[in-house]
Write a protein that holds these residues in place. Structure first.
Motif, PDB file in Angstrom:
ATOM      1  N   GLY A   1      24.896 -18.049  38.731  1.00 33.86           N
ATOM      2  CA  GLY A   1      25.234 -19.475  39.068  1.00 33.86           C
ATOM      3  C   GLY A   1      24.219 -19.420  40.220  1.00 33.86           C
ATOM      4  N   GLY A   2      23.974 -20.528  40.807  1.00 38.61           N
ATOM      5  CA  GLY A   2      23.635 -21.027  42.224  1.00 38.61           C
ATOM      6  C   GLY A   2      21.629 -21.856  41.468  1.00 38.61           C
ATOM      7  N   GLU A   3      21.589 -22.045  42.617  1.00 39.52           N
ATOM      8  CA  GLU A   3      19.710 -22.653  42.331  1.00 39.52           C
ATOM      9  C   GLU A   3      18.742 -21.415  42.333  1.00 39.52           C
ATOM     10  OE1 GLU A   3      17.843 -26.584  42.881  1.00 39.52           O
ATOM     11  OE2 GLU A   3      19.402 -26.678  43.800  1.00 39.52           O
ATOM     12  N   PHE A   4      17.600 -21.298  41.518  1.00 33.87           N
ATOM     13  CA  PHE A   4      16.519 -20.273  41.578  1.00 33.87           C
ATOM     14  C   PHE A   4      15.663 -21.120  41.502  1.00 33.87           C
ATOM     15  CE2 PHE A   4      19.746 -17.784  41.842  1.00 33.87           C
ATOM     16  CZ  PHE A   4      20.310 -16.927  42.958  1.00 33.87           C
ATOM     17  N   LEU A   5      14.276 -20.536  41.785  1.00 31.93           N
ATOM     18  CA  LEU A   5      13.379 -21.252  41.579  1.00 31.93           C
ATOM     19  C   LEU A   5      11.924 -19.965  41.629  1.00 31.93           C
ATOM     20  CD1 LEU A   5      10.683 -22.541  43.652  1.00 31.93           C
ATOM     21  CD2 LEU A   5      13.084 -23.895  44.030  1.00 31.93           C
ATOM     22  N   ALA A   6      11.318 -19.846  40.647  1.00 31.03           N
ATOM     23  CA  ALA A   6       9.737 -19.086  40.397  1.00 31.03           C
ATOM     24  C   ALA A   6       9.051 -19.742  41.163  1.00 31.03           C
ATOM     25  CB  ALA A   6       9.338 -18.540  39.539  1.00 31.03           C
ATOM     26  N   ALA A   7       8.321 -18.404  42.153  1.00 31.43           N
ATOM     27  CA  ALA A   7       7.391 -19.064  43.336  1.00 31.43           C
ATOM     28  C   ALA A   7       6.664 -17.307  43.005  1.00 31.43           C
ATOM     29  CB  ALA A   7       7.739 -18.716  44.995  1.00 31.43           C
ATOM     30  N   PRO A   8       5.981 -17.149  42.025  1.00 30.78           N
ATOM     31  CA  PRO A   8       5.352 -15.954  41.666  1.00 30.78           C
ATOM     32  C   PRO A   8       3.648 -16.057  42.413  1.00 30.78           C
ATOM     33  CG  PRO A   8       4.752 -17.862  39.585  1.00 30.78           C
ATOM     34  CD  PRO A   8       5.890 -18.087  40.383  1.00 30.78           C
ATOM     35  N   GLY A   9       3.874 -14.687  42.779  1.00 33.75           N
ATOM     36  CA  GLY A   9       1.794 -14.943  43.780  1.00 33.75           C
ATOM     37  C   GLY A   9       2.119 -13.718  44.621  1.00 33.75           C
ATOM     38  N   ASP A  10       0.647 -13.360  44.936  1.00 33.88           N
ATOM     39  CA  ASP A  10       0.680 -11.752  45.453  1.00 33.88           C
ATOM     40  C   ASP A  10       0.050 -12.330  46.701  1.00 33.88           C
ATOM     41  OD1 ASP A  10      -0.247  -9.863  46.944  1.00 33.88           O
ATOM     42  OD2 ASP A  10      -1.640  -8.971  44.952  1.00 33.88           O
ATOM     43  N   LEU A  11       1.349 -11.569  47.580  1.00 35.87           N
ATOM     44  CA  LEU A  11       0.688 -12.711  49.334  1.00 35.87           C
ATOM     45  C   LEU A  11       0.296 -12.151  49.856  1.00 35.87           C
ATOM     46  CD1 LEU A  11       4.933 -13.612  49.282  1.00 35.87           C
ATOM     47  CD2 LEU A  11       2.800 -15.073  49.936  1.00 35.87           C
ATOM     48  N   SER A  12      -0.560 -10.641  49.132  1.00 32.84           N
ATOM     49  CA  SER A  12      -0.829 -10.212  50.354  1.00 32.84           C
ATOM     50  C   SER A  12      -2.428 -10.399  49.426  1.00 32.84           C
ATOM     51  CB  SER A  12      -1.436  -8.653  49.533  1.00 32.84           C
ATOM     52  OG  SER A  12      -1.484  -8.320  48.144  1.00 32.84           O
ATOM     53  N   THR A  13      -2.825 -11.350  49.175  1.00 30.65           N
ATOM     54  CA  THR A  13      -3.847 -12.077  48.443  1.00 30.65           C
ATOM     55  C   THR A  13      -4.579 -14.172  48.807  1.00 30.65           C
ATOM     56  OG1 THR A  13      -3.696 -13.078  46.006  1.00 30.65           O
ATOM     57  CG2 THR A  13      -4.412 -10.272  47.147  1.00 30.65           C
ATOM     58  N   ASP A  14      -5.434 -14.292  49.939  1.00 28.46           N
ATOM     59  CA  ASP A  14      -4.765 -15.734  49.550  1.00 28.46           C
ATOM     60  C   ASP A  14      -4.874 -16.058  48.270  1.00 28.46           C
ATOM     61  OD1 ASP A  14      -6.338 -14.706  52.301  1.00 28.46           O
ATOM     62  OD2 ASP A  14      -8.325 -14.926  52.078  1.00 28.46           O
ATOM     63  N   GLU A  15      -5.222 -16.091  47.355  1.00 24.29           N
ATOM     64  CA  GLU A  15      -5.094 -16.706  45.762  1.00 24.29           C
ATOM     65  C   GLU A  15      -3.955 -16.479  45.756  1.00 24.29           C
ATOM     66  OE1 GLU A  15      -6.650 -16.969  41.953  1.00 24.29           O
ATOM     67  OE2 GLU A  15      -7.257 -15.254  42.539  1.00 24.29           O
ATOM     68  N   GLY A  16      -3.311 -15.393  45.669  1.00 26.92           N
ATOM     69  CA  GLY A  16      -1.613 -15.546  45.764  1.00 26.92           C
ATOM     70  C   GLY A  16      -0.636 -16.188  46.575  1.00 26.92           C
ATOM     71  N   ALA A  17      -1.566 -16.284  47.838  1.00 25.60           N
ATOM     72  CA  ALA A  17      -0.225 -16.639  48.834  1.00 25.60           C
ATOM     73  C   ALA A  17      -0.433 -17.596  48.586  1.00 25.60           C
ATOM     74  CB  ALA A  17      -0.331 -16.464  49.824  1.00 25.60           C
ATOM     75  N   GLY A  18      -1.396 -18.583  48.523  1.00 28.35           N
ATOM     76  CA  GLY A  18      -1.674 -20.139  48.106  1.00 28.35           C
ATOM     77  C   GLY A  18      -1.086 -21.111  46.522  1.00 28.35           C
ATOM     78  N   ALA A  19      -0.908 -20.373  45.934  1.00 23.92           N
ATOM     79  CA  ALA A  19       0.080 -20.006  44.441  1.00 23.92           C
ATOM     80  C   ALA A  19       1.574 -20.138  45.008  1.00 23.92           C
ATOM     81  CB  ALA A  19      -0.169 -19.124  43.744  1.00 23.92           C
ATOM     82  N   VAL A  20       2.146 -19.140  46.045  1.00 27.49           N
ATOM     83  CA  VAL A  20       3.527 -19.496  46.652  1.00 27.49           C
ATOM     84  C   VAL A  20       3.710 -20.915  47.647  1.00 27.49           C
ATOM     85  CG1 VAL A  20       5.049 -18.575  47.754  1.00 27.49           C
ATOM     86  CG2 VAL A  20       3.968 -17.129  46.331  1.00 27.49           C
ATOM     87  N   PHE A  21       2.674 -20.884  48.401  1.00 28.64           N
ATOM     88  CA  PHE A  21       2.484 -22.127  49.234  1.00 28.64           C
ATOM     89  C   PHE A  21       3.030 -23.377  47.866  1.00 28.64           C
ATOM     90  CE2 PHE A  21       0.582 -19.346  52.423  1.00 28.64           C
ATOM     91  CZ  PHE A  21       1.366 -18.524  52.741  1.00 28.64           C
ATOM     92  N   ALA A  22       2.228 -23.365  47.105  1.00 29.91           N
ATOM     93  CA  ALA A  22       2.272 -24.733  46.512  1.00 29.91           C
ATOM     94  C   ALA A  22       3.480 -24.268  45.849  1.00 29.91           C
ATOM     95  CB  ALA A  22       0.771 -24.494  45.176  1.00 29.91           C
ATOM     96  N   ALA A  23       3.888 -23.317  45.626  1.00 32.80           N
ATOM     97  CA  ALA A  23       5.411 -23.562  44.021  1.00 32.80           C
ATOM     98  C   ALA A  23       5.810 -23.614  44.894  1.00 32.80           C
ATOM     99  CB  ALA A  23       5.557 -22.353  43.850  1.00 32.80           C
TER     100      ALA A  23
END
Length: 262
Positions: free
Chosen positions: A55-77
């Motif tokens: 139960g509960g509401e979850f969404l996926a926010a993949p991305g390597d936060l130690s890199t600019d590209e990965g962080a950008g993907a998380v912030f976009a999600a």
């Protein structure tokens, strides 16, 4: 105490397993919509499916936060959140004089700068809405530096300073920023860590006792903490009941740190 986080969106970094996954489950259980983060999309999606089965509401926010590209993907999600829990971290034992510069940087960039990066991104929105919660998952190692992994201890000490500093930035806004000092906790990664320090052929219960006796004898709990026990503190700090708690370092360490204050 009935904690209701309905209508709130949370991001828990490093939440595909262990403490992060337990925190994600706890926040969702209180009604929050929770973004699950990890470096690999497949593992994040598997965690979302596994956590959502209860139960509960979850969404996926993949991305390597130690890199600019990965962080950008998380912030976009997840463009905006009400609750940010920086649980992402790496650890491992290594003799102090064998830790090279690259390893020191890797621990700082992963365990500290990822929290700085996410806080810097999400804190302005929280301040603008006059409500928000930021929590950084630190460790007893921040206060009682372990001889076998001083690079890890250094990174967790830095998190305490980061939390206190951002709490000052959010002063008077209705946004709280805190650290949670987790003690020795039972996760899959810790099982591997424990077996690397004690006889790997010992059954888990015996290995755990040997580890606590030899490497963490000051624990008053005298056992490893379960991830859900850390999550309980995080869920409380995410609620309106903790509105006067900010700039703090709250201990869920089983009495490991031999001090009245952190």
């Amino acid at each position: 105490m009935l904690i209701d986080l309905a209508g709130k969106t949370a991001l828990v970094t490093g939440s595909t397993q262990g403490i992060g996954a337990a925190i994600a489950a706890g926040l969702a259980g209180a009604g929050a919509r929770v973004a699950v983060n990890g470096r690999v999309r497949e593992s994040v999606e598997a965690a979302v499916e596994r956590l959502g089965a209860d139960g509960g509401e979850f969404l996926a926010a993949p991305g390597d936060l130690s890199t600019d590209e990965g962080a950008g993907a998380v912030f976009a999600a997840v463009p905006d959140v009400d609750i940010l829990v920086n649980s992402l971290g790496i650890f491992g034992a290594r003799p102090a004089l064998e830790i090279d510069d690259a390893e020191w940087r890797r621990y700082f960039e992963t365990n500290v700068l990822t929290a700085v990066r996410t806080t810097r991104h999400y804190l302005p929105g929280m301040i603008g809405r006059s409500w928000g919660r930021v929590q950084n998952i630190a460790s007893d190692s921040a206060v009682a530096i372990p001889a076998e992994m001083i690079h890890y201890g250094m990174s967790k000490t830095a998190l305490l300073a980061v939390s206190r500093g951002f709490a000052k930035k959010a002063a008077g806004t209705g946004v709280t920023v805190n650290s949670v000092i987790a003690g020795p906790t039972h996760t899959g990664g810790v099982e591997d860590f424990v077996h690397g320090l004690v006889d790997p052929d010992l059954p888990w219960d015996e290995a755990q006792r040997a580890f606590m006796r030899e490497y963490r004898p000051q624990s008053l709990l005298q056992r490893l903490i379960e991830p859900e026990e850390i999550a309980h503190m995080v869920v409380y700090l995410s609620s309106s009941f903790a509105s006067a708690t900010t700039g703090g370092a709250l201990r869920v360490d089983g009495g490991y740190v031999d001090s009245i204050l952190p």
